[in-house]
Design a protein around this motif. Structure first.
Motif, PDB file in Angstrom:
ATOM      1  N   GLY A 220       0.676  -1.224  -0.240  1.00 42.53           N
ATOM      2  CA  GLY A 220       0.012   0.024   0.049  1.00 42.53           C
ATOM      3  C   GLY A 220       0.758   1.283   0.027  1.00 42.53           C
ATOM      4  O   GLY A 220       0.391   2.143  -0.835  1.00 42.53           O
ATOM      5  N   ASN A 221       1.938   1.143   0.650  1.00 42.44           N
ATOM      6  CA  ASN A 221       2.790   2.428   0.662  1.00 42.44           C
ATOM      7  C   ASN A 221       3.575   2.849  -0.677  1.00 42.44           C
ATOM      8  O   ASN A 221       3.771   3.956  -0.934  1.00 42.44           O
ATOM      9  CB  ASN A 221       3.860   2.286   1.850  1.00 42.44           C
ATOM     10  CG  ASN A 221       4.677   1.249   1.712  1.00 42.44           C
ATOM     11  OD1 ASN A 221       4.346  -0.017   1.353  1.00 42.44           O
ATOM     12  ND2 ASN A 221       6.116   1.408   1.998  1.00 42.44           N
ATOM     13  N   LEU A 222       3.489   1.833  -1.740  1.00 41.58           N
ATOM     14  CA  LEU A 222       4.013   1.986  -2.897  1.00 41.58           C
ATOM     15  C   LEU A 222       2.807   2.681  -3.922  1.00 41.58           C
ATOM     16  O   LEU A 222       3.531   2.846  -4.939  1.00 41.58           O
ATOM     17  CB  LEU A 222       4.763   0.716  -3.109  1.00 41.58           C
ATOM     18  CG  LEU A 222       5.861   0.148  -2.593  1.00 41.58           C
ATOM     19  CD1 LEU A 222       6.386  -1.084  -2.946  1.00 41.58           C
ATOM     20  CD2 LEU A 222       6.862   1.316  -2.400  1.00 41.58           C
ATOM     21  N   ILE A 223       1.724   2.677  -3.479  1.00 46.09           N
ATOM     22  CA  ILE A 223       0.705   2.963  -4.400  1.00 46.09           C
ATOM     23  C   ILE A 223       0.071   4.301  -4.114  1.00 46.09           C
ATOM     24  O   ILE A 223      -0.306   4.510  -2.893  1.00 46.09           O
ATOM     25  CB  ILE A 223      -0.600   1.782  -4.476  1.00 46.09           C
ATOM     26  CG1 ILE A 223       0.388   0.542  -4.973  1.00 46.09           C
ATOM     27  CG2 ILE A 223      -1.478   2.337  -5.682  1.00 46.09           C
ATOM     28  CD1 ILE A 223      -0.657  -0.578  -4.653  1.00 46.09           C
ATOM     29  N   ALA A 224       0.048   5.174  -4.880  1.00 48.18           N
ATOM     30  CA  ALA A 224      -0.300   6.613  -4.588  1.00 48.18           C
ATOM     31  C   ALA A 224      -1.988   6.574  -4.441  1.00 48.18           C
ATOM     32  O   ALA A 224      -2.723   5.483  -5.051  1.00 48.18           O
ATOM     33  CB  ALA A 224      -0.257   7.495  -5.771  1.00 48.18           C
ATOM     34  N   THR A 225      -2.410   7.347  -3.536  1.00 50.69           N
ATOM     35  CA  THR A 225      -4.026   7.265  -3.350  1.00 50.69           C
ATOM     36  C   THR A 225      -4.694   7.182  -4.676  1.00 50.69           C
ATOM     37  O   THR A 225      -4.433   8.105  -5.463  1.00 50.69           O
ATOM     38  CB  THR A 225      -4.381   8.599  -2.358  1.00 50.69           C
ATOM     39  OG1 THR A 225      -3.631   8.356  -1.364  1.00 50.69           O
ATOM     40  CG2 THR A 225      -5.824   8.534  -1.933  1.00 50.69           C
ATOM     41  N   ASN A 226      -5.776   6.729  -4.849  1.00 49.12           N
ATOM     42  CA  ASN A 226      -6.688   6.744  -5.981  1.00 49.12           C
ATOM     43  C   ASN A 226      -6.052   6.139  -7.207  1.00 49.12           C
ATOM     44  O   ASN A 226      -6.760   6.657  -8.284  1.00 49.12           O
ATOM     45  CB  ASN A 226      -7.617   8.010  -5.813  1.00 49.12           C
ATOM     46  CG  ASN A 226      -8.202   8.326  -4.574  1.00 49.12           C
ATOM     47  OD1 ASN A 226      -8.674   7.387  -3.977  1.00 49.12           O
ATOM     48  ND2 ASN A 226      -8.138   9.613  -4.354  1.00 49.12           N
ATOM     49  N   GLN A 227      -4.972   5.519  -7.319  1.00 45.88           N
ATOM     50  CA  GLN A 227      -4.523   5.182  -8.621  1.00 45.88           C
ATOM     51  C   GLN A 227      -5.002   3.839  -9.043  1.00 45.88           C
ATOM     52  O   GLN A 227      -4.955   3.607 -10.249  1.00 45.88           O
ATOM     53  CB  GLN A 227      -3.080   5.086  -8.323  1.00 45.88           C
ATOM     54  CG  GLN A 227      -2.604   6.592  -8.092  1.00 45.88           C
ATOM     55  CD  GLN A 227      -2.779   7.574  -9.360  1.00 45.88           C
ATOM     56  OE1 GLN A 227      -2.671   7.316 -10.270  1.00 45.88           O
ATOM     57  NE2 GLN A 227      -3.687   8.691  -8.923  1.00 45.88           N
ATOM     58  N   ILE A 228      -5.381   3.047  -8.222  1.00 50.79           N
ATOM     59  CA  ILE A 228      -6.011   1.687  -8.761  1.00 50.79           C
ATOM     60  C   ILE A 228      -7.526   1.889  -8.433  1.00 50.79           C
ATOM     61  O   ILE A 228      -8.128   1.890  -7.227  1.00 50.79           O
ATOM     62  CB  ILE A 228      -5.497   0.585  -7.808  1.00 50.79           C
ATOM     63  CG1 ILE A 228      -3.883   0.325  -8.003  1.00 50.79           C
ATOM     64  CG2 ILE A 228      -6.108  -0.845  -8.279  1.00 50.79           C
ATOM     65  CD1 ILE A 228      -3.226  -0.675  -7.354  1.00 50.79           C
ATOM     66  N   THR A 229      -8.390   1.858  -9.452  1.00 51.08           N
ATOM     67  CA  THR A 229      -9.704   1.850  -9.427  1.00 51.08           C
ATOM     68  C   THR A 229     -10.432   0.558  -9.903  1.00 51.08           C
ATOM     69  O   THR A 229      -9.565  -0.078 -10.608  1.00 51.08           O
ATOM     70  CB  THR A 229      -9.971   3.110 -10.449  1.00 51.08           C
ATOM     71  OG1 THR A 229      -9.543   2.993 -11.676  1.00 51.08           O
ATOM     72  CG2 THR A 229      -9.657   4.448  -9.754  1.00 51.08           C
ATOM     73  N   GLY A 230     -11.645   0.466  -9.617  1.00 50.39           N
ATOM     74  CA  GLY A 230     -12.351  -0.732 -10.339  1.00 50.39           C
ATOM     75  C   GLY A 230     -11.871  -1.226 -11.756  1.00 50.39           C
ATOM     76  O   GLY A 230     -11.593  -2.450 -12.195  1.00 50.39           O
ATOM     77  N   ASN A 231     -12.081  -0.161 -12.481  1.00 57.52           N
ATOM     78  CA  ASN A 231     -11.785  -0.514 -14.000  1.00 57.52           C
ATOM     79  C   ASN A 231     -10.546  -0.823 -14.309  1.00 57.52           C
ATOM     80  O   ASN A 231     -10.304  -1.362 -15.493  1.00 57.52           O
ATOM     81  CB  ASN A 231     -12.202   0.760 -14.796  1.00 57.52           C
ATOM     82  CG  ASN A 231     -11.570   1.801 -14.499  1.00 57.52           C
ATOM     83  OD1 ASN A 231     -11.006   2.322 -13.334  1.00 57.52           O
ATOM     84  ND2 ASN A 231     -10.901   2.582 -15.423  1.00 57.52           N
TER      85      ASN A 231
ATOM     86  N   ASN B 147     -13.076   3.673   4.939  1.00 54.70           N
ATOM     87  CA  ASN B 147     -12.744   4.814   4.390  1.00 54.70           C
ATOM     88  C   ASN B 147     -12.048   4.629   3.119  1.00 54.70           C
ATOM     89  O   ASN B 147     -11.826   5.351   2.263  1.00 54.70           O
ATOM     90  CB  ASN B 147     -11.834   5.570   5.382  1.00 54.70           C
ATOM     91  CG  ASN B 147     -10.589   4.996   5.686  1.00 54.70           C
ATOM     92  OD1 ASN B 147     -10.634   3.614   5.896  1.00 54.70           O
ATOM     93  ND2 ASN B 147      -9.496   5.692   5.614  1.00 54.70           N
ATOM     94  N   LEU B 148     -11.443   3.225   2.726  1.00 50.04           N
ATOM     95  CA  LEU B 148     -10.926   3.094   1.379  1.00 50.04           C
ATOM     96  C   LEU B 148     -11.845   2.539   0.325  1.00 50.04           C
ATOM     97  O   LEU B 148     -11.454   2.414  -1.007  1.00 50.04           O
ATOM     98  CB  LEU B 148      -9.851   2.078   1.803  1.00 50.04           C
ATOM     99  CG  LEU B 148      -8.654   2.425   2.581  1.00 50.04           C
ATOM    100  CD1 LEU B 148      -7.597   1.301   2.699  1.00 50.04           C
ATOM    101  CD2 LEU B 148      -8.112   3.589   2.032  1.00 50.04           C
ATOM    102  N   ILE B 149     -13.042   2.362   0.614  1.00 54.37           N
ATOM    103  CA  ILE B 149     -14.171   1.675  -0.342  1.00 54.37           C
ATOM    104  C   ILE B 149     -15.057   2.883  -0.460  1.00 54.37           C
ATOM    105  O   ILE B 149     -15.533   3.497   0.415  1.00 54.37           O
ATOM    106  CB  ILE B 149     -14.767   0.575   0.179  1.00 54.37           C
ATOM    107  CG1 ILE B 149     -13.730  -0.504   0.577  1.00 54.37           C
ATOM    108  CG2 ILE B 149     -15.855  -0.128  -0.612  1.00 54.37           C
ATOM    109  CD1 ILE B 149     -14.240  -1.651   1.540  1.00 54.37           C
ATOM    110  N   ALA B 150     -15.357   3.133  -1.827  1.00 47.16           N
ATOM    111  CA  ALA B 150     -16.118   4.283  -2.408  1.00 47.16           C
ATOM    112  C   ALA B 150     -17.687   3.679  -2.037  1.00 47.16           C
ATOM    113  O   ALA B 150     -18.026   2.560  -2.067  1.00 47.16           O
ATOM    114  CB  ALA B 150     -16.093   4.487  -3.674  1.00 47.16           C
ATOM    115  N   THR B 151     -18.652   4.677  -1.773  1.00 45.86           N
ATOM    116  CA  THR B 151     -19.688   4.413  -1.367  1.00 45.86           C
ATOM    117  C   THR B 151     -20.566   3.653  -2.568  1.00 45.86           C
ATOM    118  O   THR B 151     -20.330   3.989  -3.625  1.00 45.86           O
ATOM    119  CB  THR B 151     -20.788   5.603  -1.105  1.00 45.86           C
ATOM    120  OG1 THR B 151     -20.066   6.088  -0.110  1.00 45.86           O
ATOM    121  CG2 THR B 151     -22.215   5.100  -0.819  1.00 45.86           C
TER     122      THR B 151
END
Length: 128
Positions: free
Chosen positions: A48-59, A79-83
């Motif tokens: 996780g610390n190697l991946i920038a926030t919001n860079q891996i999305t479902g698509n 808090n890491l899962i979108a509604t």
């Protein structure tokens, strides 16, 4: 003779090693689409610390590629899962039970209407 560019061969033969590459110099735009595959990445090397926030999305994730055995305990929090991103059809049958739920963490406001009827709650109590 210095290298003009880093190639797969120069990495494979050890000419270029991790300490030769400055942090942040290899960016998404410098990696050709589809060139990094699962067999190119060692087990547990991307954390996780190697991946920038919001860079891996479902698509960006192929269907059924992330399974429970690939996720460390307590690493995915609310808090890491979108509604609305986890729906009933994405959960395996009987995957959530009383052992997986923190006391009082599921309230009526968090449940969809068909699942909060007296009959459905009674049935859950009988089968849990």
């Amino acid at each position: 003779m210095p290298l003009n560019k880093v190639t797969a061969d120069s990495i494979a033969d050890g000419t270029v090693i991790a300490s030769d590459i400055a942090d942040g110099t290899i960016t998404f735009g410098k990696i050709a689409s589809g060139t990094i595959k699962a067999n190119n990445i060692g087990s547990a090397q991307i954390t996780g610390n190697l991946i920038a926030t919001n860079q891996i999305t479902g698509n960006l994730i192929a269907t059924n590629q992330i399974t429970g055995n690939l996720i460390a305990t307590n690493q995915i929090t609310g808090n890491l899962i979108a509604t609305g991103q986890i729906t009933g059809n994405l959960l395996a049958t009987n995957i959530i039970n009383a052992n997986n739920v923190v006391d009082a963490s599921i309230t009526n406001a968090k449940l969809a209407t068909p699942f909060t009827t007296g009959k459905s709650i009674a049935m859950s109590i009988v089968f849990s």
